[in-house]
Design a protein around this motif. Sequence first.
Motif, PDB file in Angstrom:
ATOM      1  N   GLU A  37      34.937 105.788  55.206  1.00 12.87           N
ATOM      2  CA  GLU A  37      33.551 105.425  55.505  1.00 12.87           C
ATOM      3  C   GLU A  37      33.237 104.014  55.006  1.00 12.87           C
ATOM      4  N   VAL A  38      33.729 103.678  53.814  1.00 20.06           N
ATOM      5  CA  VAL A  38      33.497 102.342  53.266  1.00 20.06           C
ATOM      6  C   VAL A  38      34.184 101.286  54.128  1.00 20.06           C
ATOM      7  N   LEU A  39      35.416 101.555  54.553  1.00 19.43           N
ATOM      8  CA  LEU A  39      36.122 100.595  55.400  1.00 19.43           C
ATOM      9  C   LEU A  39      35.344 100.316  56.681  1.00 19.43           C
ATOM     10  N   ILE A  40      34.834 101.359  57.307  1.00 16.18           N
ATOM     11  CA  ILE A  40      34.052 101.167  58.532  1.00 16.18           C
ATOM     12  C   ILE A  40      32.797 100.350  58.241  1.00 16.18           C
ATOM     13  N   SER A  41      32.176 100.577  57.097  1.00 14.76           N
ATOM     14  CA  SER A  41      30.948  99.848  56.752  1.00 14.76           C
ATOM     15  C   SER A  41      31.200  98.360  56.510  1.00 14.76           C
ATOM     16  N   LEU A  42      32.435  97.984  56.196  1.00 14.39           N
ATOM     17  CA  LEU A  42      32.762  96.582  55.943  1.00 14.39           C
ATOM     18  C   LEU A  42      32.986  95.785  57.222  1.00 14.39           C
ATOM     19  N   LEU A  43      33.127  96.473  58.353  1.00 11.71           N
ATOM     20  CA  LEU A  43      33.298  95.770  59.625  1.00 11.71           C
ATOM     21  C   LEU A  43      32.005  95.066  60.018  1.00 11.71           C
ATOM     22  N   PRO A  44      32.103  93.952  60.730  1.00 15.46           N
ATOM     23  CA  PRO A  44      30.873  93.272  61.177  1.00 15.46           C
ATOM     24  C   PRO A  44      30.083  94.166  62.123  1.00 15.46           C
ATOM     25  N   PRO A  45      28.773  93.943  62.227  1.00 16.74           N
ATOM     26  CA  PRO A  45      27.908  94.811  63.044  1.00 16.74           C
ATOM     27  C   PRO A  45      28.069  94.516  64.535  1.00 16.74           C
ATOM     28  N   ARG A  46      29.181  94.927  65.095  1.00 15.30           N
ATOM     29  CA  ARG A  46      29.435  94.760  66.528  1.00 15.30           C
ATOM     30  C   ARG A  46      30.241  95.960  67.001  1.00 15.30           C
ATOM     31  N   ARG A  47      30.248  96.173  68.286  1.00 14.32           N
ATOM     32  CA  ARG A  47      31.090  97.225  68.851  1.00 14.32           C
ATOM     33  C   ARG A  47      32.358  96.581  69.399  1.00 14.32           C
ATOM     34  N   PHE A  48      33.488  97.203  69.104  1.00 14.52           N
ATOM     35  CA  PHE A  48      34.769  96.677  69.536  1.00 14.52           C
ATOM     36  C   PHE A  48      35.197  97.383  70.822  1.00 14.52           C
ATOM     37  N   ALA A  49      35.898  96.650  71.661  1.00 12.11           N
ATOM     38  CA  ALA A  49      36.364  97.220  72.919  1.00 12.11           C
ATOM     39  C   ALA A  49      37.641  98.029  72.735  1.00 12.11           C
ATOM     40  N   ARG A  50      38.597  97.477  71.986  1.00 15.68           N
ATOM     41  CA  ARG A  50      39.896  98.152  71.842  1.00 15.68           C
ATOM     42  C   ARG A  50      40.432  97.866  70.448  1.00 15.68           C
ATOM     43  N   ALA A  51      40.756  98.906  69.711  1.00 17.44           N
ATOM     44  CA  ALA A  51      41.257  98.780  68.343  1.00 17.44           C
ATOM     45  C   ALA A  51      42.641  99.391  68.242  1.00 17.44           C
ATOM     46  N   LEU A  52      43.425  98.849  67.321  1.00 16.33           N
ATOM     47  CA  LEU A  52      44.766  99.358  67.038  1.00 16.33           C
ATOM     48  C   LEU A  52      44.830  99.732  65.565  1.00 16.33           C
ATOM     49  N   ASP A  53      45.207 100.977  65.287  1.00 15.56           N
ATOM     50  CA  ASP A  53      45.375 101.457  63.917  1.00 15.56           C
ATOM     51  C   ASP A  53      46.876 101.549  63.655  1.00 15.56           C
ATOM     52  N   LEU A  54      47.413 100.577  62.919  1.00 11.67           N
ATOM     53  CA  LEU A  54      48.844 100.514  62.645  1.00 11.67           C
ATOM     54  C   LEU A  54      49.198 101.449  61.494  1.00 11.67           C
ATOM     55  N   GLY A  55      50.178 102.328  61.708  1.00 12.43           N
ATOM     56  CA  GLY A  55      50.536 103.297  60.685  1.00 12.43           C
ATOM     57  C   GLY A  55      49.444 104.329  60.516  1.00 12.43           C
ATOM     58  N   CYS A  56      49.040 104.946  61.626  1.00 12.70           N
ATOM     59  CA  CYS A  56      47.836 105.791  61.640  1.00 12.70           C
ATOM     60  C   CYS A  56      48.007 107.126  60.930  1.00 12.70           C
ATOM     61  N   GLY A  57      49.253 107.568  60.689  1.00  9.25           N
ATOM     62  CA  GLY A  57      49.447 108.862  60.061  1.00  9.25           C
ATOM     63  C   GLY A  57      48.814 109.979  60.876  1.00  9.25           C
ATOM     64  N   LEU A  58      47.946 110.757  60.268  1.00  5.94           N
ATOM     65  CA  LEU A  58      47.285 111.872  60.941  1.00  5.94           C
ATOM     66  C   LEU A  58      46.080 111.441  61.774  1.00  5.94           C
ATOM     67  N   GLY A  59      45.798 110.142  61.830  1.00  4.98           N
ATOM     68  CA  GLY A  59      44.729 109.651  62.688  1.00  4.98           C
ATOM     69  C   GLY A  59      43.335 109.800  62.127  1.00  4.98           C
ATOM     70  N   LEU A  60      43.207 110.004  60.828  1.00  2.00           N
ATOM     71  CA  LEU A  60      41.880 110.228  60.243  1.00  2.00           C
ATOM     72  C   LEU A  60      41.040 108.957  60.259  1.00  2.00           C
ATOM     73  N   LEU A  61      41.657 107.821  59.920  1.00  2.23           N
ATOM     74  CA  LEU A  61      40.925 106.561  60.004  1.00  2.23           C
ATOM     75  C   LEU A  61      40.696 106.191  61.473  1.00  2.23           C
ATOM     76  N   SER A  62      41.657 106.494  62.334  1.00  2.00           N
ATOM     77  CA  SER A  62      41.473 106.241  63.769  1.00  2.00           C
ATOM     78  C   SER A  62      40.209 106.922  64.277  1.00  2.00           C
ATOM     79  N   ARG A  63      39.980 108.137  63.821  1.00  2.00           N
ATOM     80  CA  ARG A  63      38.792 108.877  64.266  1.00  2.00           C
ATOM     81  C   ARG A  63      37.515 108.186  63.797  1.00  2.00           C
ATOM     82  N   HIS A  64      37.520 107.671  62.582  1.00  4.49           N
ATOM     83  CA  HIS A  64      36.356 106.916  62.104  1.00  4.49           C
ATOM     84  C   HIS A  64      36.154 105.656  62.951  1.00  4.49           C
TER      85      HIS A  64
END
Length: 238
Positions: free
Chosen positions: A62-89
Amino acid sequence: MPAFMNLRDIGLFLHSARTDARIERLRPTIGSAAALEAIYAADSDPWSAASARYRYQHRKYEVLISLLPPRRFARALDLGCGLGLLSRHLASRTDNVVGIDVAPSAVARARVLHADQQNLLFEAQDLLSLPSAFDGSFDLVVVADVLYYLSPLDDALLKALAMRIAALLAPDGMCMLANHYFFRLDPESRRSRRIHDAFSWSPGFVLQSEHRRPFFLTTLLQRAGGMPAAASPERRPA
Protein backbone atom coordinates in the motif's frame (compact mmCIF):
# COMPACT_ATOMS: atom_id res chain seq x y z
CA MET A 1 7.70 -0.71 16.19
CA PRO A 2 6.20 0.93 13.05
CA ALA A 3 2.48 1.60 13.18
CA PHE A 4 1.69 -0.84 10.38
CA MET A 5 3.53 -3.74 12.05
CA ASN A 6 2.60 -5.99 14.93
CA LEU A 7 4.50 -8.53 16.99
CA ARG A 8 3.46 -11.32 14.65
CA ASP A 9 5.39 -9.65 11.82
CA ILE A 10 8.63 -10.65 13.53
CA GLY A 11 7.67 -14.19 12.54
CA LEU A 12 7.36 -13.01 8.93
CA PHE A 13 10.94 -11.74 8.93
CA LEU A 14 12.21 -14.96 10.48
CA HIS A 15 10.33 -17.09 7.96
CA SER A 16 11.67 -14.96 5.09
CA ALA A 17 15.22 -15.31 6.39
CA ARG A 18 14.86 -19.11 6.44
CA THR A 19 13.61 -19.09 2.85
CA ASP A 20 16.53 -16.91 1.74
CA ALA A 21 18.93 -19.28 3.50
CA ARG A 22 17.47 -22.23 1.58
CA ILE A 23 18.01 -20.39 -1.68
CA GLU A 24 21.63 -19.70 -0.75
CA ARG A 25 22.17 -23.39 -0.05
CA LEU A 26 20.65 -24.43 -3.38
CA ARG A 27 22.17 -21.76 -5.58
CA PRO A 28 25.77 -23.10 -5.81
CA THR A 29 24.62 -26.45 -7.20
CA ILE A 30 21.59 -25.61 -9.37
CA GLY A 31 21.76 -21.84 -10.02
CA SER A 32 19.58 -18.92 -9.00
CA ALA A 33 16.63 -19.52 -11.33
CA ALA A 34 16.34 -23.22 -10.49
CA ALA A 35 16.69 -22.45 -6.79
CA LEU A 36 13.75 -20.05 -6.90
CA GLU A 37 11.64 -22.57 -8.82
CA ALA A 38 12.49 -25.27 -6.27
CA ILE A 39 11.42 -22.99 -3.43
CA TYR A 40 8.05 -22.20 -5.03
CA ALA A 41 7.48 -25.82 -6.06
CA ALA A 42 7.95 -26.92 -2.45
CA ASP A 43 5.96 -24.10 -0.79
CA SER A 44 3.04 -22.22 -2.35
CA ASP A 45 3.91 -19.09 -0.32
CA PRO A 46 7.61 -19.34 0.58
CA TRP A 47 7.88 -15.81 2.05
CA SER A 48 4.39 -15.86 3.67
CA ALA A 49 3.57 -12.78 1.62
CA ALA A 50 -0.07 -13.81 1.19
CA SER A 51 -0.62 -14.92 4.77
CA ALA A 52 -3.44 -13.18 6.61
CA ARG A 53 -1.45 -13.67 9.81
CA TYR A 54 0.95 -10.85 8.94
CA ARG A 55 0.13 -7.26 8.05
CA TYR A 56 3.59 -5.90 7.14
CA GLN A 57 3.79 -7.04 3.52
CA HIS A 58 0.28 -5.91 2.64
CA ARG A 59 0.90 -2.52 4.22
CA LYS A 60 4.26 -2.25 2.42
CA TYR A 61 2.51 -2.69 -0.92
CA GLU A 62 0.00 0.00 0.00
CA VAL A 63 2.85 2.40 0.83
CA LEU A 64 4.60 1.64 -2.46
CA ILE A 65 1.44 2.45 -4.41
CA SER A 66 1.03 5.69 -2.44
CA LEU A 67 4.54 6.81 -3.48
CA LEU A 68 3.65 6.74 -7.18
CA PRO A 69 2.82 10.09 -8.79
CA PRO A 70 -0.91 10.93 -9.00
CA ARG A 71 -1.51 9.64 -12.53
CA ARG A 72 -2.97 6.56 -14.12
CA PHE A 73 -0.56 4.33 -15.99
CA ALA A 74 -1.42 2.58 -19.23
CA ARG A 75 0.83 -0.48 -18.95
CA ALA A 76 2.99 -1.62 -16.03
CA LEU A 77 5.55 -4.38 -15.67
CA ASP A 78 6.16 -6.07 -12.31
CA LEU A 79 9.58 -7.73 -12.54
CA GLY A 80 9.95 -10.75 -10.26
CA CYS A 81 6.26 -10.70 -9.39
CA GLY A 82 6.22 -13.90 -7.31
CA LEU A 83 2.61 -14.59 -6.33
CA GLY A 84 1.44 -11.35 -7.96
CA LEU A 85 0.38 -9.59 -4.77
CA LEU A 86 2.04 -6.30 -5.66
CA SER A 87 0.83 -6.73 -9.26
CA ARG A 88 -2.72 -6.77 -7.93
CA HIS A 89 -2.14 -3.51 -6.06
CA LEU A 90 -0.69 -1.98 -9.23
CA ALA A 91 -3.80 -3.02 -11.14
CA SER A 92 -5.79 -0.37 -9.27
CA ARG A 93 -3.63 2.35 -10.84
CA THR A 94 -2.91 0.79 -14.21
CA ASP A 95 -4.97 -0.22 -17.25
CA ASN A 96 -2.90 -3.38 -17.80
CA VAL A 97 -0.24 -5.06 -15.64
CA VAL A 98 2.20 -7.75 -16.77
CA GLY A 99 3.83 -9.71 -13.95
CA ILE A 100 6.82 -11.86 -14.79
CA ASP A 101 8.79 -14.30 -12.68
CA VAL A 102 11.57 -16.77 -13.40
CA ALA A 103 9.78 -19.49 -11.39
CA PRO A 104 6.98 -21.17 -13.40
CA SER A 105 5.42 -22.44 -10.16
CA ALA A 106 5.08 -18.87 -8.89
CA VAL A 107 3.47 -17.76 -12.15
CA ALA A 108 1.00 -20.66 -12.08
CA ARG A 109 0.02 -19.80 -8.52
CA ALA A 110 -0.34 -16.08 -9.35
CA ARG A 111 -2.71 -16.90 -12.22
CA VAL A 112 -4.95 -18.86 -9.85
CA LEU A 113 -4.89 -16.25 -7.08
CA HIS A 114 -5.79 -13.36 -9.39
CA ALA A 115 -8.03 -15.04 -11.98
CA ASP A 116 -10.74 -12.51 -11.12
CA GLN A 117 -8.55 -9.53 -12.10
CA GLN A 118 -9.06 -8.96 -15.82
CA ASN A 119 -6.22 -6.46 -16.32
CA LEU A 120 -3.51 -8.77 -14.93
CA LEU A 121 -1.33 -11.05 -17.05
CA PHE A 122 1.41 -13.34 -15.67
CA GLU A 123 4.26 -14.84 -17.68
CA ALA A 124 7.27 -16.99 -16.88
CA GLN A 125 10.26 -14.90 -18.02
CA ASP A 126 13.85 -14.38 -16.94
CA LEU A 127 14.67 -10.71 -16.41
CA LEU A 128 18.17 -11.41 -17.75
CA SER A 129 16.73 -12.34 -21.14
CA LEU A 130 13.61 -10.25 -21.64
CA PRO A 131 12.19 -10.23 -25.19
CA SER A 132 12.89 -7.20 -27.37
CA ALA A 133 9.12 -6.90 -27.88
CA PHE A 134 8.96 -5.47 -24.35
CA ASP A 135 11.18 -2.51 -25.23
CA GLY A 136 9.56 0.90 -24.92
CA SER A 137 6.16 -0.58 -24.14
CA PHE A 138 5.69 0.22 -20.44
CA ASP A 139 5.13 3.53 -18.72
CA LEU A 140 5.83 1.94 -15.32
CA VAL A 141 8.29 -0.79 -14.36
CA VAL A 142 8.41 -1.97 -10.74
CA VAL A 143 11.41 -3.90 -9.42
CA ALA A 144 10.65 -4.83 -5.80
CA ASP A 145 12.78 -7.19 -3.69
CA VAL A 146 14.15 -9.19 -6.59
CA LEU A 147 17.62 -8.09 -7.79
CA TYR A 148 19.49 -9.43 -4.78
CA TYR A 149 18.52 -12.95 -5.85
CA LEU A 150 20.80 -12.60 -8.88
CA SER A 151 24.32 -13.92 -8.49
CA PRO A 152 26.98 -12.69 -8.83
CA LEU A 153 25.44 -9.23 -8.37
CA ASP A 154 28.51 -7.18 -9.26
CA ASP A 155 28.72 -3.58 -10.50
CA ALA A 156 28.89 -4.59 -14.17
CA LEU A 157 25.64 -6.57 -13.94
CA LEU A 158 23.88 -3.78 -12.02
CA LYS A 159 24.86 -1.19 -14.63
CA ALA A 160 23.67 -3.45 -17.46
CA LEU A 161 20.41 -4.19 -15.66
CA ALA A 162 19.71 -0.49 -15.08
CA MET A 163 20.14 0.23 -18.79
CA ARG A 164 18.09 -2.81 -19.84
CA ILE A 165 15.21 -1.88 -17.53
CA ALA A 166 15.30 1.75 -18.69
CA ALA A 167 14.96 0.47 -22.28
CA LEU A 168 11.66 -1.20 -21.33
CA LEU A 169 10.12 2.18 -20.63
CA ALA A 170 8.23 4.51 -22.93
CA PRO A 171 9.85 7.97 -23.26
CA ASP A 172 7.93 9.36 -20.25
CA GLY A 173 8.05 6.09 -18.29
CA MET A 174 8.96 5.61 -14.64
CA CYS A 175 10.76 2.90 -12.70
CA MET A 176 10.05 2.13 -9.05
CA LEU A 177 12.85 0.30 -7.27
CA ALA A 178 12.24 -1.13 -3.77
CA ASN A 179 14.51 -3.22 -1.54
CA HIS A 180 14.88 -4.24 2.08
CA TYR A 181 16.70 -1.58 4.11
CA PHE A 182 17.30 -2.04 7.79
CA PHE A 183 20.12 -0.29 9.64
CA ARG A 184 22.34 1.17 6.86
CA LEU A 185 25.52 -0.64 7.90
CA ASP A 186 24.26 -4.23 7.90
CA PRO A 187 25.16 -6.35 4.81
CA GLU A 188 21.60 -6.44 3.43
CA SER A 189 21.21 -2.66 3.62
CA ARG A 190 24.62 -2.09 2.02
CA ARG A 191 23.62 -4.36 -0.85
CA SER A 192 20.34 -2.48 -1.28
CA ARG A 193 22.25 0.80 -1.28
CA ARG A 194 24.52 -0.50 -4.08
CA ILE A 195 21.49 -1.47 -6.16
CA HIS A 196 19.79 1.90 -5.76
CA ASP A 197 22.98 3.86 -6.40
CA ALA A 198 23.64 1.91 -9.61
CA PHE A 199 20.18 2.82 -10.93
CA SER A 200 20.30 6.42 -9.72
CA TRP A 201 23.69 6.99 -11.39
CA SER A 202 22.75 5.20 -14.61
CA PRO A 203 22.67 7.33 -17.79
CA GLY A 204 19.38 5.60 -18.56
CA PHE A 205 17.58 7.26 -15.65
CA VAL A 206 16.94 10.58 -13.97
CA LEU A 207 16.41 10.36 -10.21
CA GLN A 208 13.01 11.67 -9.12
CA SER A 209 12.84 10.85 -5.41
CA GLU A 210 14.01 8.46 -2.72
CA HIS A 211 12.03 7.29 0.30
CA ARG A 212 13.02 5.36 3.42
CA ARG A 213 10.37 3.48 5.36
CA PRO A 214 10.61 0.71 7.95
CA PHE A 215 12.17 -1.51 6.63
CA PHE A 216 12.61 -0.76 2.96
CA LEU A 217 14.12 1.77 0.57
CA THR A 218 12.22 3.03 -2.48
CA THR A 219 13.61 5.03 -5.41
CA LEU A 220 11.55 6.57 -8.21
CA LEU A 221 13.32 7.16 -11.52
CA GLN A 222 12.32 8.67 -14.86
CA ARG A 223 13.64 7.34 -18.13
CA ALA A 224 16.31 9.72 -19.40
CA GLY A 225 15.67 11.54 -22.67
CA GLY A 226 17.98 10.52 -25.49
CA MET A 227 18.94 7.37 -23.60
CA PRO A 228 21.64 5.32 -25.35
CA ALA A 229 20.71 1.87 -26.61
CA ALA A 230 21.00 -0.89 -24.00
CA ALA A 231 22.33 -4.37 -24.56
CA SER A 232 20.89 -7.32 -22.68
CA PRO A 233 22.80 -8.15 -19.48
CA GLU A 234 25.42 -10.78 -20.05
CA ARG A 235 24.36 -14.13 -18.66
CA ARG A 236 27.03 -15.59 -16.38
CA PRO A 237 27.16 -18.69 -14.21
CA ALA A 238 24.96 -18.30 -11.11
